[in-house]
Design a protein around this motif. Sequence first.
Motif, PDB file in Angstrom:
ATOM      1  N   LEU A  63       0.836  -1.211   0.000  1.00 12.82           N
ATOM      2  CA  LEU A  63       0.000   0.000   0.000  1.00 12.82           C
ATOM      3  C   LEU A  63       0.869   1.258   0.000  1.00 12.82           C
ATOM      4  O   LEU A  63       0.565   2.232  -0.702  1.00 12.82           O
ATOM      5  N   ASP A  64       1.967   1.234   0.759  1.00 13.82           N
ATOM      6  CA  ASP A  64       2.901   2.385   0.761  1.00 13.82           C
ATOM      7  C   ASP A  64       3.405   2.651  -0.654  1.00 13.82           C
ATOM      8  O   ASP A  64       3.483   3.790  -1.104  1.00 13.82           O
ATOM      9  N   ARG A  65       3.727   1.569  -1.338  1.00 15.21           N
ATOM     10  CA  ARG A  65       4.238   1.695  -2.714  1.00 15.21           C
ATOM     11  C   ARG A  65       3.156   2.305  -3.617  1.00 15.21           C
ATOM     12  O   ARG A  65       3.417   3.212  -4.398  1.00 15.21           O
ATOM     13  N   LEU A  66       1.925   1.817  -3.479  1.00 23.96           N
ATOM     14  CA  LEU A  66       0.834   2.343  -4.321  1.00 23.96           C
ATOM     15  C   LEU A  66       0.534   3.799  -3.982  1.00 23.96           C
ATOM     16  O   LEU A  66       0.154   4.584  -4.859  1.00 23.96           O
ATOM     17  N   GLU A  67       0.710   4.164  -2.732  1.00 22.71           N
ATOM     18  CA  GLU A  67       0.413   5.558  -2.347  1.00 22.71           C
ATOM     19  C   GLU A  67       1.359   6.551  -3.023  1.00 22.71           C
ATOM     20  O   GLU A  67       1.023   7.721  -3.184  1.00 22.71           O
ATOM     21  N   ARG A  68       2.499   6.087  -3.465  1.00 15.56           N
ATOM     22  CA  ARG A  68       3.441   6.985  -4.160  1.00 15.56           C
ATOM     23  C   ARG A  68       2.940   7.367  -5.553  1.00 15.56           C
ATOM     24  O   ARG A  68       3.402   8.357  -6.122  1.00 15.56           O
ATOM     25  N   THR A  69       2.015   6.577  -6.118  1.00 17.54           N
ATOM     26  CA  THR A  69       1.476   6.913  -7.449  1.00 17.54           C
ATOM     27  C   THR A  69      -0.027   7.225  -7.367  1.00 17.54           C
ATOM     28  O   THR A  69      -0.746   7.123  -8.372  1.00 17.54           O
ATOM     29  N   ALA A  70      -0.472   7.609  -6.173  1.00 11.75           N
ATOM     30  CA  ALA A  70      -1.918   7.798  -5.954  1.00 11.75           C
ATOM     31  C   ALA A  70      -2.528   8.852  -6.873  1.00 11.75           C
ATOM     32  O   ALA A  70      -3.660   8.696  -7.338  1.00 11.75           O
ATOM     33  N   SER A  71      -1.766   9.922  -7.167  1.00 10.43           N
ATOM     34  CA  SER A  71      -2.384  10.960  -8.002  1.00 10.43           C
ATOM     35  C   SER A  71      -2.475  10.497  -9.456  1.00 10.43           C
ATOM     36  O   SER A  71      -3.457  10.789 -10.146  1.00 10.43           O
ATOM     37  N   GLU A  72      -1.488   9.730  -9.907  1.00  2.10           N
ATOM     38  CA  GLU A  72      -1.532   9.213 -11.287  1.00  2.10           C
ATOM     39  C   GLU A  72      -2.745   8.299 -11.487  1.00  2.10           C
ATOM     40  O   GLU A  72      -3.392   8.317 -12.529  1.00  2.10           O
ATOM     41  N   TYR A  73      -3.035   7.503 -10.456  1.00  2.00           N
ATOM     42  CA  TYR A  73      -4.125   6.523 -10.602  1.00  2.00           C
ATOM     43  C   TYR A  73      -5.407   6.976  -9.895  1.00  2.00           C
ATOM     44  O   TYR A  73      -6.345   6.207  -9.769  1.00  2.00           O
ATOM     45  N   THR A  74      -5.418   8.241  -9.459  1.00  2.00           N
ATOM     46  CA  THR A  74      -6.568   8.856  -8.779  1.00  2.00           C
ATOM     47  C   THR A  74      -7.205   7.921  -7.737  1.00  2.00           C
ATOM     48  O   THR A  74      -8.409   7.701  -7.715  1.00  2.00           O
ATOM     49  N   ASN A  75      -6.323   7.422  -6.878  1.00  2.00           N
ATOM     50  CA  ASN A  75      -6.795   6.524  -5.819  1.00  2.00           C
ATOM     51  C   ASN A  75      -7.438   7.294  -4.677  1.00  2.00           C
ATOM     52  O   ASN A  75      -7.141   8.466  -4.456  1.00  2.00           O
ATOM     53  N   ILE A  76      -8.265   6.606  -3.937  1.00  2.00           N
ATOM     54  CA  ILE A  76      -8.783   7.149  -2.684  1.00  2.00           C
ATOM     55  C   ILE A  76      -7.612   7.332  -1.711  1.00  2.00           C
ATOM     56  O   ILE A  76      -6.525   6.789  -1.933  1.00  2.00           O
ATOM     57  N   SER A  77      -7.866   8.063  -0.644  1.00  2.00           N
ATOM     58  CA  SER A  77      -6.818   8.277   0.365  1.00  2.00           C
ATOM     59  C   SER A  77      -6.772   7.078   1.329  1.00  2.00           C
ATOM     60  O   SER A  77      -7.738   6.306   1.418  1.00  2.00           O
ATOM     61  N   PRO A  78      -5.687   6.931   2.077  1.00  2.00           N
ATOM     62  CA  PRO A  78      -5.623   5.873   3.092  1.00  2.00           C
ATOM     63  C   PRO A  78      -6.756   5.992   4.125  1.00  2.00           C
ATOM     64  O   PRO A  78      -7.297   4.982   4.569  1.00  2.00           O
ATOM     65  N   GLU A  79      -7.127   7.247   4.468  1.00  2.00           N
ATOM     66  CA  GLU A  79      -8.213   7.446   5.445  1.00  2.00           C
ATOM     67  C   GLU A  79      -9.526   6.904   4.878  1.00  2.00           C
ATOM     68  O   GLU A  79     -10.323   6.260   5.572  1.00  2.00           O
ATOM     69  N   ASN A  80      -9.743   7.191   3.617  1.00  2.00           N
ATOM     70  CA  ASN A  80     -10.947   6.696   2.942  1.00  2.00           C
ATOM     71  C   ASN A  80     -10.925   5.167   2.875  1.00  2.00           C
ATOM     72  O   ASN A  80     -11.945   4.502   3.086  1.00  2.00           O
ATOM     73  N   GLY A  81      -9.750   4.610   2.591  1.00  2.00           N
ATOM     74  CA  GLY A  81      -9.610   3.155   2.550  1.00  2.00           C
ATOM     75  C   GLY A  81      -9.961   2.534   3.893  1.00  2.00           C
ATOM     76  O   GLY A  81     -10.692   1.530   3.954  1.00  2.00           O
ATOM     77  N   ALA A  82      -9.470   3.144   4.956  1.00  2.00           N
ATOM     78  CA  ALA A  82      -9.772   2.623   6.297  1.00  2.00           C
ATOM     79  C   ALA A  82     -11.269   2.730   6.576  1.00  2.00           C
ATOM     80  O   ALA A  82     -11.868   1.841   7.199  1.00  2.00           O
ATOM     81  N   PHE A  83     -11.893   3.807   6.104  1.00  2.00           N
ATOM     82  CA  PHE A  83     -13.336   3.986   6.318  1.00  2.00           C
ATOM     83  C   PHE A  83     -14.130   2.915   5.572  1.00  2.00           C
ATOM     84  O   PHE A  83     -15.063   2.321   6.113  1.00  2.00           O
ATOM     85  N   LEU A  84     -13.751   2.650   4.328  1.00  2.00           N
ATOM     86  CA  LEU A  84     -14.467   1.628   3.545  1.00  2.00           C
ATOM     87  C   LEU A  84     -14.292   0.248   4.185  1.00  2.00           C
ATOM     88  O   LEU A  84     -15.237  -0.554   4.247  1.00  2.00           O
ATOM     89  N   HIS A  85     -13.088  -0.011   4.671  1.00  2.00           N
ATOM     90  CA  HIS A  85     -12.792  -1.272   5.361  1.00  2.00           C
ATOM     91  C   HIS A  85     -13.732  -1.419   6.565  1.00  2.00           C
ATOM     92  O   HIS A  85     -14.371  -2.452   6.767  1.00  2.00           O
ATOM     93  N   LEU A  86     -13.831  -0.328   7.320  1.00  2.00           N
ATOM     94  CA  LEU A  86     -14.705  -0.334   8.506  1.00  2.00           C
ATOM     95  C   LEU A  86     -16.179  -0.517   8.121  1.00  2.00           C
ATOM     96  O   LEU A  86     -16.924  -1.245   8.791  1.00  2.00           O
ATOM     97  N   MET A  87     -16.594   0.128   7.031  1.00  2.00           N
ATOM     98  CA  MET A  87     -18.001   0.037   6.611  1.00  2.00           C
ATOM     99  C   MET A  87     -18.387  -1.397   6.257  1.00  2.00           C
ATOM    100  O   MET A  87     -19.503  -1.835   6.517  1.00  2.00           O
TER     101      MET A  87
END
Length: 189
Positions: free
Chosen positions: A14-38
Amino acid sequence: MSALPLTEYRRALLDRLERTASEYTNISPENGAFLHLMVHATGARRVVEVGTSNGYSAIYFGMALETVGGRLVSLEKDPERADLARRYIEEAGLSDVVEVRVGDALELLNALEGEWDMAFLDAEKREYRRYAEAVLPRLRAGGLLLADDTQSLRHLMPDFVEWAYASPDVEACDISIDDGLLLCWKRSE
Ligand SMILES: C[S@@+](CC[C@H](N)C(=O)[O-])C[C@H]1O[C@@H](n2cnc3c(N)ncnc32)[C@H](O)[C@@H]1O
């Protein structure tokens, strides 16, 4: 600090993917944690995602669904992105949990089989209303539709926001997390 049950290996991925987050327009880690919780909070087992990109959000869903024997189907129109996502999902050890389907989201949504507990919209913003109308009949009563970027890109989806708050079939609520999520709970009656 994360409350997620992440292995060191998955954290590094995930750390590796976060380095290209803007290129791939990914959600943020906070959002990921929220979806996981949901997923855990709602007891969802069958989740559909519209917009896979390189699979970052799919990995968050997959980690939650793996622990409860659930499954994610993620839809992506770009075959190269879908291939990349499958590779990362495999690296995460989630290939048995996450299936990436390639094609136009509306066509794939209309062909979805069975009943679903949760849907996450994160593809073409101007199409959100059409995605929502396609997926809603496939959501179980009490199921949840979540849409991303509903604050930062709200101007691109006025018809969706209007539908969410006016439809007698759903109860809607804006959540101010990251770029904004709009939650729509499918009513029982
Ligand atoms: C914002 S990105 C998704 C990010 C991903 N959910 C994440 O956080 O890791 C949107 C993706 O939707 C895909 N997309 C756009 N229009 C689409 C369509 N009509 N059908 C399927 N996928 C589509 C794009 O190719 C892009 O990869």
